[in-house]
Enzyme design. Sequence first.
Site: not given
Ligand code: SAH
Length: 406
Positions: A217, A235, A257-258, A307, A347
Amino acid sequence: MAKPGIIIVKAGREKSLERRHPWLFSGAIDEQRSNLEGVEPGGIVEVRGIDGGFLGRGYYNPHSQIRVRILSWDQTEALGPGWWRIRIARAIASRGALVKRPDLDAYRLVHAESDGLPGLIVDRYGDYLVIQALTLGVEVVKQHIVEALVDLMQPRGIFERSDVDARHKEGLSDAVGLLYGEEPPTPLVITEQGVHYPVDVHTGHKTGFYLDQRDARAWLLAHPEVQGAEVLNCFSYTGSFTACAALNGAASITAVDSSQPALDMTAQTMQLNGLSDYPVELICADVFKQLREFRDEEREFDLIILDPPKFAQSAKHLDRATFGYKDINMMALDRLRPGGTLLTFSCSGLVGPDLFQKVVFGASIDAGVEAQIVGWFSQPADHPVLLAFPEGHYLKGLAIRVLGQG
Ligand code: SAH
């Protein structure tokens, strides 16, 4: 046979304990020579070598592959409630630099093994604390931990989010609820680097927020690459990266995001930072599919963020995980304009920094682009890694600049 409460380690299996790695696996225990009479699951045992020499003392769980987690290497140290208080105080004191920062009121206070407190996570969100008890050994002393935290931090409330898979391996079910004081509001608003974020500690991911991505960030808030850029945030969760990029002058942001509830919270994140009118395009979709859609539409971006959640949950998932990382990185590199930047993270602790870099390199070959690393990311100092416990290192990221078609 040893005295009650003493575990004897098989010959040759004491090495990792001698190097102060805190885990004793079931296969390393000499069951015949050990004596667990009267030891309650979650209770304290002493671990000794085959020669009878003291190795350490820790808590025991017969239901876990990790039978003992060592709490102390000092034979004279007593492990009562007072011990937990002292260790927690040490962890809090080591966050001194963060505690003093006026622009920040959310961070990790206790990072489990790496703070000498195996199985315990404590995060601060403003006036509230959120804890996770990942093991039986922590579960049985939870009340002492709460008392110590009340005494040391005077929080308005302590909420428990022990709804993690790790607990099932310990023979424990989920535990979610208020442990002390007032129920945290939904959302609870935190401040980090001057930016405000809504956090749902009741149902959000982890303990509610990705505290470990603070350095990313900071990058987004500060780097000139963001200014005027068309950004794709994959994500995106509740939009912390989205807000930072918008505050630093991104021209437009597309967040994918999903999870619809996570995307819905993005509006609050923007509103809290005076960005209600900012043009964010929110797409609820699978990133793997959405990137292909952008390819078919020939849509390009100047900055793409990847991410993803942890792809490698265990060693048997490693191949599939690296395949997944390579795929999204290849697709993202393909969607960047020349001179554009990719911020890419993993991660998965099982995917080390070297492997991750190789995977991204492979992705660049497949995408047919020449690219260079212009920045490295890791978890911030409130998520430390004990040198004796390298497993504590899980987050890694790269800033990649695309030079052109390779
Ligand atoms: N960068 C974010 C944190 C990411 S966490 C932040 O700033 O806070 C990972 C995210 O990926 C979650 O919100 C989850 O809902 C999403 N996710 C998981 N698998 C996914 C997919 N296949 N496609 C889209 N989103 C996904």
